[in-house]
Design an enzyme around this catalytic site. Sequence first.
Site, short mmCIF file in Angstrom:
data_model
loop_
_atom_site.label_atom_id
_atom_site.label_comp_id
_atom_site.label_asym_id
_atom_site.label_seq_id
_atom_site.Cartn_x
_atom_site.Cartn_y
_atom_site.Cartn_z
CD GLU A 252 -1.96 2.23 1.66
OE1 GLU A 252 -1.71 3.15 0.85
OE2 GLU A 252 -2.07 2.39 2.87
CB CYS A 286 -2.24 7.26 1.92
SG CYS A 286 -3.32 6.03 2.66
#
Length: 479
Positions: A252, A286
Amino acid sequence: MSGTMTAVAGFVDGKWLEEGGGAAGLLDKYTGEVIAEVAATDRPQVSAAVAALQESQRRVVLPPRQRADVLLRAAELVRARRAELIRTVQADTGFALGDASKEVDRTAETLTLCAEEAKRLVGHMVPIQGAPNSLGRISYTKCEPYGLVCALTPFNSPLNTVAHKVAPAIAAGNSVLLKPASLTPLSAQAFVQLLLDAGLPPEKIGLVYGPGAQVGRWLAEEPAIDYYAFTGSTATGEQLHRSVGMRRTQLEMGSLASTFVCRDVDVEAAATAIVGGALRKSGQVCTSVQRVYVDEGICGELVRLVVDGMAKEVAGDPGDPATTVGPLIARAEACRVEEWIAEAVRLGGEAVCGGSRRGSVVEPAVLVDVPDSARIVGAELFGPAVVIRSYSDFGEALEEANSTPYGLAAGIFTNSLDLSFQAIDALDVGNLYINQTSGSRADLMPFGGFKLSGFGGAEGPAYAVRDMSREKTVTWALS
């Protein structure tokens, strides 16, 4: 915010270490004071941790119900130790009280979800009798652990992302070696202790500390590690993937999230959501709202409402319960965010509010008329600022959002099914939220990105547990 000086070291071969390959001071993110000494794990200790966990995977087998019980007890301990864990997360990160509280609460939820998945991890029947000449045969699959999972976790979610890596690995029956971000070691230590107190055999978990460029490289070089679960920058994720070859990875990585506001919505409600989505954890997420594309007919109104919302936020000392926006993870990061904002203004943009820095704290900023050449438009900021851009053509706005190398998340506010489905079909992202911002993740959902934002299996307990398992096919010929 300051704390009592503590000593932190790794957990190797079922024991807490007392020393390593050199100690470094852990700084309070607001005051800059040294609050802990962290012993980096040296090369022999890393190898010893891997060898011990590999051996334990052969010797210590936990049945699914026992895995579930451990994870459920760990969730209960998180709730029981909530106040203590909130203080630990704040000491590690400098998060405001609200952000640290949500981090702890979500960790309990993640552990609970993983416990549930441990009890229902099953294979499936294969319709073998549909194949030619297969009368009298049965076939099914069974799930087995990969073996040893290495969890590499970031600073911006030092408890819940650790849970999202470690708990699914345990639920699937693996042993786990955790390497947290160097800037947030205390939460990882607390998490490992929680698992031990919940009854996890100490042979099944390891914890190592140190710089990613060094300790991370050593971990990539360990052939006994079967699976790498990583959250961090795209550059580091790509390097890890190249280094570990054919072994399985869950990556990720970086992002540049956009949120769209169409003219048919409640603008005030959208503005409120955007402020929250931009400032959670001081923008160090994020999926933070960094770029907002708004219909030109309501752009002025939205800018005004977002600025008004930013003005109500309190940036400063995370030890003050009134603070809603704490410091960035390091003074150097705050200086970088301040410079990116200043650069946008030098290039012709306007900072409608905020952007100034005090130590590691950056005042929440709203920018308009920022040219494409500014870094704050084309790269991930990881700070408390939002760029608002107007559009006259929705399709062109979608194309601009797709123009980055990232594809993690986006949000859109609209009451139009046509515009919703246009966005669903057009946006090249792994997660799209309708009438929500780009940062609207729930812990039980699958979570992963497209392009340079993600590779391999998705996070989310049900999906990660399955990905951290191998599926073996068994076929019987009945006599």
